[in-house]
Write an enzyme that holds these catalytic residues in place. Structure first.
Site, mmCIF file in Angstrom:
data_model
loop_
_atom_site.group_PDB
_atom_site.id
_atom_site.type_symbol
_atom_site.label_atom_id
_atom_site.label_comp_id
_atom_site.label_asym_id
_atom_site.label_seq_id
_atom_site.Cartn_x
_atom_site.Cartn_y
_atom_site.Cartn_z
ATOM 1 N N GLU A 133 -13.419 -42.069 11.047
ATOM 2 C CA GLU A 133 -13.453 -42.435 12.593
ATOM 3 C C GLU A 133 -14.639 -41.851 13.139
ATOM 4 O O GLU A 133 -15.245 -42.309 14.358
ATOM 5 C CB GLU A 133 -12.163 -42.094 13.132
ATOM 6 C CG GLU A 133 -11.014 -42.708 12.462
ATOM 7 C CD GLU A 133 -10.937 -44.182 12.849
ATOM 8 O OE1 GLU A 133 -11.331 -44.638 14.087
ATOM 9 O OE2 GLU A 133 -10.713 -44.896 11.886
ATOM 10 N N SER A 414 3.016 -77.885 -7.421
ATOM 11 C CA SER A 414 2.975 -79.337 -7.094
ATOM 12 C C SER A 414 3.322 -79.936 -5.800
ATOM 13 O O SER A 414 2.868 -81.041 -5.439
ATOM 14 C CB SER A 414 3.590 -80.157 -7.897
ATOM 15 O OG SER A 414 3.319 -80.200 -9.561
#
Length: 807
Positions: A133, A414
């Site tokens: 940070e 499919s």
């Protein structure tokens, strides 16, 4: 007496002047020296546009004035802004989630927070957080004006939120202010951070930051995070574990590799970034860094109040809110919001009941190992407005915390094939030999037939190794013939097919969304929610309305704005409706006949993934779209598993249990409404051709450029009168014996049964039940029911597998 001479220096008086003074005598002009100007010429006036350009004096004065004002503002701000008491986020509230009727769906639990002194946090864990940070925290000032101005400008101009803040600023935001991205909050943050940096030590600020930061899993502070992810106190965290917790600060939910496995690659990249930063700052030896392995976090332990479906719904809604930037994750975690969802309570309960009745109640995990792997997921959307009205995420959020409706690690199989055909219609595509692709275009459906026109060699297997010979696209969709759609995706173009799928609603960054012939068989890993969005676009005649979970969000007296969801024409109505017409045939005649139990006209597609790891049924009525999937996963290791043997069945296909769940749910969800037929506008050529006994179809691969590929395992093709023409696709297949006389109407006993397709001509197939020995014993042809009769191709002299597995 004469006048006296004036004193020296006085001008003589002139008797002719009014005041009596003598006028000065004109002096002769002085000789001007060469090269010297005579006096100073007058300054030239600025004219035209030059008058609008400020001079350097004006600019300098403006800069000085601005600096003076800015300095005064800084001094005033510093004097006027005091360090406030801790905000409500330090003791955050719960959010309340409501069904669409206003009744309570869930409350997301109480805040999990435990403060610890900095001395109890290992030094390596502190350094990991700094590497993630703010690597220069101990040497830099409390604020970074450059980053602040950049963030404020991005916020003001609508370019998105960007922090760039120091740890001191983030602590001020977490503890004293809030997470809202406004200019006012940024200004306060600036002055409070300056004061805090002057009055408090760096260790004090870092301790406060580590105890107030949100790490996901409802954990505030490093101690709560250590317990939530690794089940240990912060003092026992390793460097690798600390680096992972530091990674979570950037995006807590997205980087949780357990609850969001699709974000694992990004999380690992961020974790490596943290460790590399520690090496650069000499906080970690390079050799130790090279030996460090990723520490897998433990399972999610959700709050008891989120049991059942509530946890899945809450997490999906949270993700929707943050992904669409309605609220950021930390702001939402502060709580106090009333979130009215689009979830219909009656339909939600109907979905749960359908899964329980059709699948869960039949599981016997003690006696059947495969039953331990069974999972289910489903989503239901109203296509007219995109509202998610029901969602099934799993058996129980407290037992199976990964939402099966939103995960992205199973192939859609499919169920992708309709998108290939929709792309063909949308682009007016043609076969290799120049024939327009319609539902009645002839393709070769032989098993392992090599795709023509592709640079990538590809010869897909059909389900059950069945060779169908020359069949129409409509029949290939009914029976989910892989060979036909692998060729079609090349005919259309893989780039065009992907674009159509994205336009329908499949995210472009979907995992394994790779261009190639295999994409036609659904190798991509879209979520159930994504597939429901795409099918909803087909159901709404090609109009796409982005899905939503939200009706309204309020906090006290404020209403939070929701993003616009414009309804756009993603594909033409002709493309969507023609695709729908074929999917109606799948339900009426093909692999999706189990959906007929819903009692409403429906269009749908089945799908079964490789190794039967998942089975899908995606279908819709004109006013409700629902996708259901069954998935196999080991509950202990999390690995994807096959569903062979589950529920006592050798195979689990999309036309089986998923279609039955769909039918049971849809029947209840549409209870009290009249069945509604589809209103379709079809492309030219999308109607059945007239019977033509003398017609001999030509295989698409038989072009001058390509020799005919071999047909491994394909039996001899019967003669046209008794096979593909009279008894196959035309009279005995789709027309007289298929969808018309022998399909939905007469049941296949006359034209497709004992007369034309039976004893006389030899017949071809019966779809699933009839025609099992087509062309050999015609007496078998036509014994099936009308829904199944005549949908096969007739050229294959073997028994097709059950319809649920023709994927």
């Amino acid at each position: 007496m004469s006048d006296q001479s004036p004193p020296p220096g006085w001008t003589p008086r002139d008797p002719d002047s009014p005041d009596g003074r003598q006028q000065p005598r004109p002096q002769p002009p002085r000789a001007q020296k060469p090269g010297r100007k005579r006096g100073r010429e007058p300054r030239r006036q600025r004219s035209g546009l030059r008058r609008l350009v400020p001079t350097w004096r004006m600019l300098l004065g403006g800069v000085l004035l601005l600096a003076l004002l800015l300095g005064g503002a800084l001094v005033a701000g510093y004097l006027l802004v005091d360090i406030p008491p801790a905000n409500s986020a330090a003791t955050a509230q719960s959010n309340v989630y409501l069904y669409s009727d206003g009744t309570q769906l869930a409350r997301d639990g109480e805040v999990n927070r435990v403060n610890v002194p900095l001395s109890q946090i290992p030094r390596t864990v502190q350094e990991a957080v700094l590497a993630a940070e703010d690597r220069d925290f101990y040497s830099e000032r409390a604020v970074d004006p450059k980053a602040m101005l950049r963030a404020a400008w991005n916020t003001a101009t609508g370019k998105g939120t960007q922090s760039g803040s120091t740890i001191t600023q983030q602590y001020v935001k977490n503890y004293y202010l809030g997470q809202e991205q406004t200019i006012k909050r940024k200004v306060k943050e600036f002055f409070i951070a300056i004061k805090l940096g002057r009055e408090k030590s760096k260790d004090y600020i870092l301790e406060g930051y580590l105890n107030t930061s949100y790490f996901g899993r409802n954990a505030y502070g490093i101690q709560a995070a250590a317990q939530a992810y690794y089940g240990k106190d912060v003092g026992k965290l390793s460097t690798a574990e600390g680096a992972y917790l530091a990674t979570l600060l950037n995006s807590p939910s997205a980087f949780d590799v357990v609850s969001h496995p699709q974000g694992r690659d990004r999380a690992l990249a961020r974790w490596n970034y943290v460790l590399d930063g520690m090496v650069k700052k000499n906080w970690m030896p390079a050799a130790e860094r090279a030996a460090t392995r990723f520490p897998e976090p433990g399972k999610v332990r959700p709050a008891a109040g989120l049991s059942g479906q509530r946890g899945y719904l809450v997490e999906a809604i949270k993700d929707y809110i943050t992904d669409n930037k309605i609220l950021d994750e930390k702001t939402l975690a502060e709580g106090g919001y009333r979130i009215t969802t689009t979830i219909d309570k009656r339909r939600q309960n109907a979905f749960v009941d359908a899964v329980n009745a059709q699948v869960i109640s039949k599981l016997e995990p003690e006696t059947r190992k495969a039953d331990r792997y069974v999972r289910a997921g489903g989503v239901s959307i109203d296509p007219s407005n995109g509202k998610v009205v029901a969602m099934y995420g799993g058996i129980d959020y407290t037992k199976q915390f990964v939402n099966n409706a939103t995960r992205h690690d199973y192939q859609v199989a499919s169920t992708f094939k309709p998108f290939v055909f929709a792309a063909a219609v949308e682009n007016d595509s043609r076969t290799q030999d120049g024939r327009r692709i319609t539902p009645y275009t002839i393709y070769n459906g032989d098993n392992k037939r090599r795709v023509v026109g592709s640079r990538v060699p590809y010869a897909p297997e059909n389900e059950g190794q069945v060779s169908y010979g020359n069949i129409t696209v409509n029949t290939a969709t009914d029976l989910s013939v892989n060979a036909v759609f692998a060729q079609m995706v090349v005919d259309v173009g893989t780039v065009k097919v992907k674009k159509t799928a994205v336009d329908l609603g499949i995210p472009e960054n979907t995992p394994n969304f790779v261009l190639g012939p295999a994409m036609a068989l659904g190798t991509l890993q879209a979520s159930v929610l994504d597939m429901t969005q795409a099918y909803a676009t087909l159901a709404d005649h090609g109009h796409r309305t982005p899905y939503t979970f939200l009706e309204k969000i309020t906090k006290e007296d404020d209403t939070i704005g929701l993003p616009d969801r414009p309804r756009t024409q993603a594909v033409s109505r002709e493309s969507a409706d023609t695709t729908t017409s074929m999917l109606v045939s799948v339900v009426d005649n093909g692999t999706g006949t189990a959906a007929l139990a819903a009692g409403h006209p429906a269009a749908g597609k089945t799908g079964t993934a490789e190794l039967d790891r998942s089975a899908w049924f995606a279908a819709y009525t004109p006013n409700l779209v629902t996708v259901v999937a069954m998935m196999g996963q080991d509950p202990d290791t999390g690995t994807l598993e096959s569903l062979y043997g589950a529920l006592g069945e050798a195979r689990i296909g999309g036309g089986g249990y998923p279609a039955r769940i769909w039918a049971a749910y849809t029947k209840t969800a549409l209870e009290g409404t009249d069945p509604e037929d589809f209103d379709l506008e079809l492309q030219p050529g999308a109607v059945p051709p007239p019977p033509s006994p003398s017609f001999e179809p030509t295989s698409p691969e038989e072009t001058p450029e390509e020799p005919s590929p071999t047909r491994p395992g394909r039996p001899n093709r019967p003669s046209p009168p008794g096979g593909q023409n009279n008894g196959g696709q035309n009279q005995g297949g789709q027309n007289n014996g298929g969808q018309n006389n022998g399909g939905q109407n007469q049941g296949g006993q006359t034209n497709n049964g004992q007369t034309n397709n039976g004893q006389n001509n030899g017949g071809t197939t019966q779809g699933d039940q009839g025609g099992t020995t087509a062309g050999t014993q015609g007496t078998d042809a036509g014994t099936g029911t009308g829904a199944d009769a005549g949908t096969g191709a007739g050229a294959a002299g073997r028994r097709p597998p059950p319809s649920a597995f023709l994927e």
